[in-house]
Scaffold this motif. Structure first.
Motif, mmCIF file in Angstrom:
data_model
loop_
_atom_site.group_PDB
_atom_site.id
_atom_site.type_symbol
_atom_site.label_atom_id
_atom_site.label_comp_id
_atom_site.label_asym_id
_atom_site.label_seq_id
_atom_site.Cartn_x
_atom_site.Cartn_y
_atom_site.Cartn_z
ATOM 1 N N GLY A 168 1.227 3.312 -5.825
ATOM 2 C CA GLY A 168 0.453 2.713 -6.897
ATOM 3 C C GLY A 168 -0.988 2.357 -6.527
ATOM 4 O O GLY A 168 -1.667 3.072 -5.797
ATOM 5 N N LEU A 172 -5.505 -9.255 -6.488
ATOM 6 C CA LEU A 172 -5.213 -8.513 -7.713
ATOM 7 C C LEU A 172 -4.549 -9.407 -8.755
ATOM 8 O O LEU A 172 -3.474 -9.962 -8.527
ATOM 9 C CB LEU A 172 -4.284 -7.323 -7.395
ATOM 10 N N ALA A 179 -0.040 -6.681 -3.283
ATOM 11 C CA ALA A 179 1.410 -6.659 -3.547
ATOM 12 C C ALA A 179 1.743 -7.593 -4.697
ATOM 13 O O ALA A 179 1.271 -8.730 -4.742
ATOM 14 C CB ALA A 179 2.180 -7.085 -2.295
ATOM 15 N N GLY A 180 2.534 -7.104 -5.613
ATOM 16 C CA GLY A 180 2.887 -7.940 -6.756
ATOM 17 C C GLY A 180 4.112 -7.373 -7.447
ATOM 18 O O GLY A 180 4.392 -6.177 -7.354
ATOM 19 N N LEU A 240 6.045 -5.777 5.641
ATOM 20 C CA LEU A 240 5.774 -7.127 5.141
ATOM 21 C C LEU A 240 6.527 -7.374 3.839
ATOM 22 O O LEU A 240 6.446 -6.583 2.905
ATOM 23 C CB LEU A 240 4.264 -7.303 4.880
ATOM 24 N N TYR A 296 4.952 -13.894 -14.839
ATOM 25 C CA TYR A 296 3.899 -13.006 -14.316
ATOM 26 C C TYR A 296 2.510 -13.495 -14.745
ATOM 27 O O TYR A 296 1.581 -13.569 -13.930
ATOM 28 C CB TYR A 296 4.165 -11.594 -14.838
ATOM 29 N N SER A 308 -4.307 -9.623 -13.308
ATOM 30 C CA SER A 308 -3.926 -8.713 -14.392
ATOM 31 C C SER A 308 -4.567 -9.212 -15.677
ATOM 32 O O SER A 308 -4.809 -10.421 -15.841
ATOM 33 C CB SER A 308 -2.406 -8.728 -14.572
ATOM 34 N N GLU A 320 4.064 3.106 -11.151
ATOM 35 C CA GLU A 320 5.508 2.893 -11.362
ATOM 36 C C GLU A 320 5.767 1.619 -12.157
ATOM 37 O O GLU A 320 6.750 1.507 -12.875
ATOM 38 C CB GLU A 320 6.229 2.806 -10.012
ATOM 39 N N LYS A 338 -0.517 -14.737 -12.256
ATOM 40 C CA LYS A 338 -1.822 -14.071 -12.185
ATOM 41 C C LYS A 338 -2.955 -15.056 -12.543
ATOM 42 O O LYS A 338 -4.044 -14.984 -11.968
ATOM 43 C CB LYS A 338 -1.836 -12.839 -13.104
ATOM 44 N N ALA A 355 0.820 -1.228 0.000
ATOM 45 C CA ALA A 355 0.000 0.000 0.000
ATOM 46 C C ALA A 355 0.847 1.267 0.000
ATOM 47 O O ALA A 355 0.315 2.369 0.159
ATOM 48 C CB ALA A 355 -0.919 -0.013 1.227
ATOM 49 N N ALA A 364 4.165 -2.305 3.614
ATOM 50 C CA ALA A 364 5.257 -1.925 2.714
ATOM 51 C C ALA A 364 6.448 -2.798 3.062
ATOM 52 O O ALA A 364 6.503 -3.367 4.156
ATOM 53 C CB ALA A 364 5.597 -0.460 2.899
ATOM 54 N N THR A 385 6.186 -14.263 -4.641
ATOM 55 C CA THR A 385 5.616 -12.976 -4.233
ATOM 56 C C THR A 385 4.147 -12.852 -4.643
ATOM 57 O O THR A 385 3.328 -12.326 -3.891
ATOM 58 C CB THR A 385 6.428 -11.814 -4.871
#
Ligand SMILES: NC(=O)c1ccc[n+]([C@@H]2O[C@H](COP(=O)([O-])OP(=O)(O)OC[C@H]3O[C@@H](n4cnc5c(N)ncnc54)[C@H](OP(=O)(O)O)[C@@H]3O)[C@@H](O)[C@H]2O)c1
Length: 246
Positions: free
Chosen positions: A15, A138, A89-90, A60, A153, A140, A189, A157, A12, A35, A111
């Motif tokens: 982004g 989350l 988080a990703g 974390l 990735y 994608s 980012e 996802k 958090a 974070a 992750t």
């Protein structure tokens, strides 16, 4: 809502996660964001304070089991028991498969996917006890469309979507919903690093003609965390300007 419910948002500090944290705080949740570093935790505190919102920050690193244990212990000590969990988080570690190192593969899987096992399992206990819970993961657009250079990735996802459908079936009887938000091309980012040529190619595939904003994604997460979404579970909802129509 009678009691204020607690919500935990991973990643958090910036982004999309930052926007989700702010939105849930505005919607009346008692929020905490995570974070990886002290600087990231300070960013969360400052962001909340600058907007006149309450909330807390925890450290974390989701790929690290010890870090997850520490988070759980700190939350317990703070009597902070989330009934909403947003696994945001990703990371990406892009490379063509022929050149991809096993570290690039494993870091993304640990992750983006294993983190869900590590966090959902312990946090589900309070949700099932309360007979109310919301898990939002989350994903994608890449999980469905694929993208050259992102086998790790895209696999991570797609795994998140399967995980969420299975878990939704396990915990539905306890009034806990599990859903997935799949963003398209969002200004953060993560996408800043793309070249102008890559951005131009992406934009030409978006019927709404713009990149998404972090608030476009946060609005959907806020809906899924709300009472209004009580009959929605096991779903993947896309927020991508029409770039991919499921
Ligand atoms: N941006 C897009 O266009 C887009 C599109 C589709 C899906 N998504 C997904 O949306 C989510 C958020 O993306 P974003 O663009 O907002 O990402 P971002 O700007 O890169 O931010 C990532 C967040 O995750 C945290 N994080 C990174 N590695 C972590 C780890 N090992 N353990 C715990 N936290 C970690 C970061 O914390 P620190 O600040 O401490 O590093 C940061 O808060 C991700 O799951 C991403 O895959 C994004």
């Amino acid at each position: 809502m009678t009691n204020v419910r607690a919500a935990l948002v991973t990643g958090a500090s910036r982004g999309i996660g930052r926007a989700i944290l702010l939105r849930l705080a505005r919607d009346g949740f008692d929020v905490a964001g995570t974070a990886t570093s002290d600087t990231g935790m300070q960013a969360i505190d400052e962001t909340l304070r600058s907007q006149g919102l309450a909330g807390r920050a925890y450290q974390l690193r989701v790929q690290d089991e010890g870090s997850v244990e520490t988070l759980l212990a700190r939350m317990k000590a703070d009597d902070f028991s989330p009934l909403v969990l947003v696994n945001n988080a990703g990371i990406t570690r892009d490379n063509l498969l022929l050149r991809m190192s096993s570290d690039e593969w494993q870091e993304v899987i640990d992750t983006n996917v294993t983190a869900l096992y590590r966090l959902c399992k312990p946090l589900l206990r309070a949700m099932t006890k309360a007979r109310w819970g919301r898990i939002v993961n989350l994903s994608s657009v890449v999980a469905r469309m694929g993208n050259a250079g992102q086998t790790n990735y895209a696999a991570s996802k797609a795994a998140i979507e399967g995980f969420s459908r299975a878990l939704a079936q396990e915990v539905g009887s306890r009034n806990v919903t599990v859903n997935v938000v799949a963003p398209g091309f969002i200004e953060t980012e993560m996408t800043e690093v793309l070249s102008e040529e890559q951005k131009g190619q992406m934009m030409s595939r978006i019927p709404l003609g713009r990149m998404g904003s972090v608030d476009d994604v946060a609005s959907l997460v806020a809906y899924l965390a709300s009472e209004s979404a009580g009959y929605v579970t096991g779903e993947t909802i896309h927020v991508n300007g029409g770039m991919y129509m499921a």
